[in-house]
Write a protein that holds these residues in place. Structure first.
Motif, PDB file in Angstrom:
ATOM      1  N   ASN A  96       0.830  -1.210   0.000  1.00  0.00           N
ATOM      2  CA  ASN A  96       0.000   0.000   0.000  1.00  0.00           C
ATOM      3  C   ASN A  96       0.864   1.260   0.000  1.00  0.00           C
ATOM      4  OD1 ASN A  96      -2.484  -1.275  -0.093  1.00  0.00           O
ATOM      5  ND2 ASN A  96      -2.648  -1.400   2.125  1.00  0.00           N
ATOM      6  N   LYS A 140       1.029   4.199  -2.908  1.00  0.00           N
ATOM      7  CA  LYS A 140       0.881   5.624  -2.571  1.00  0.00           C
ATOM      8  C   LYS A 140       2.090   6.439  -3.016  1.00  0.00           C
ATOM      9  CE  LYS A 140      -2.128   4.961   1.411  1.00  0.00           C
ATOM     10  NZ  LYS A 140      -2.223   5.010   2.871  1.00  0.00           N
ATOM     11  N   HIS A 198      -9.591   4.018  -5.735  1.00  0.00           N
ATOM     12  CA  HIS A 198      -8.844   3.185  -4.790  1.00  0.00           C
ATOM     13  C   HIS A 198      -9.420   1.782  -4.619  1.00  0.00           C
ATOM     14  CE1 HIS A 198     -11.977   4.590  -2.061  1.00  0.00           C
ATOM     15  NE2 HIS A 198     -11.610   3.654  -1.223  1.00  0.00           N
ATOM     16  N   LYS A 218      -2.361  -5.359  -6.268  1.00  0.00           N
ATOM     17  CA  LYS A 218      -1.851  -5.456  -4.898  1.00  0.00           C
ATOM     18  C   LYS A 218      -1.735  -6.906  -4.435  1.00  0.00           C
ATOM     19  CE  LYS A 218      -3.502  -1.019  -3.084  1.00  0.00           C
ATOM     20  NZ  LYS A 218      -4.414  -0.430  -2.066  1.00  0.00           N
TER      21      LYS A 218
END
Length: 169
Positions: A53, A57, A72, A81
């Motif tokens: 994460n 970002k 998101h 992810k």
């Protein structure tokens, strides 16, 4: 009541890369007990999901909004992810793995990478692979520093010749 080993022995196991689950099984403890003790000793690495994460970002300013378009929770991002977490050694459900494998299979079959543009309604897109993409599964933004080597490897196509039954192009 179960008993974990001494701090010195637990630290040795941690530094050797023994998984919390294996330590717990060996000593008849819970994974949570092992984790709590390692945290207390200051030996807890950031969970893999947190690292992934944080990486996302650092690459993109992903749009989140309570009203209007939000990127998101996009399917592409979720599967990206999961794939990266698994590449880093994290666990995922069978469904998550299957969807991440499908994503990688698509990238290979179609010769595309994942890109993000916060100015578009969709945000996430599959774009044609370019030579500068190398083996990455994402389009790396110009001017952004590359992350640690393990995170770079997590963003690469798998080494295997076959993904989800598809031959690599």
């Amino acid at each position: 009541m179960t008993k974990l080993p001494s701090d010195a022995e637990l630290a040795k196991m941690f530094h050797l890369g023994v998984l919390d689950a294996d330590i717990a099984e060996q000593y008849g403890a819970t994974v949570q007990a092992v984790n709590k003790r390692l945290v207390k000793m200051g030996l807890r690495k950031k969970p893999i999901a947190v690292r992934v994460n944080e990486l996302v970002k650092s690459i993109w300013d992903v749009k989140t909004s309570r009203s209007g378009p939000s990127h998101h929770n996009a399917y592409i991002l979720k599967n990206l992810k999961v794939y990266m977490r698994v590449q880093l050694g994290d666990t995922a459900s069978e469904t998550q793995r299957r969807e991440a494998d499908w994503l990688i299979g698509r990238l290979i079959r179609e010769g595309v990478v994942i890109d993000y543009d916060s100015e578009t309604e969709e945000g996430w897109a599959y774009v044609p692979r370019k030579p500068q993409d190398g083996r990455r599964i994402i389009r790396w933004p110009e001017g952004k520093a590359l992350p640690a080597a393990d995170l770079q490897r997590a963003m690469e196509l798998p080494e295997t010749d076959r993904v989800e039954g598809q031959a690599r192009a």
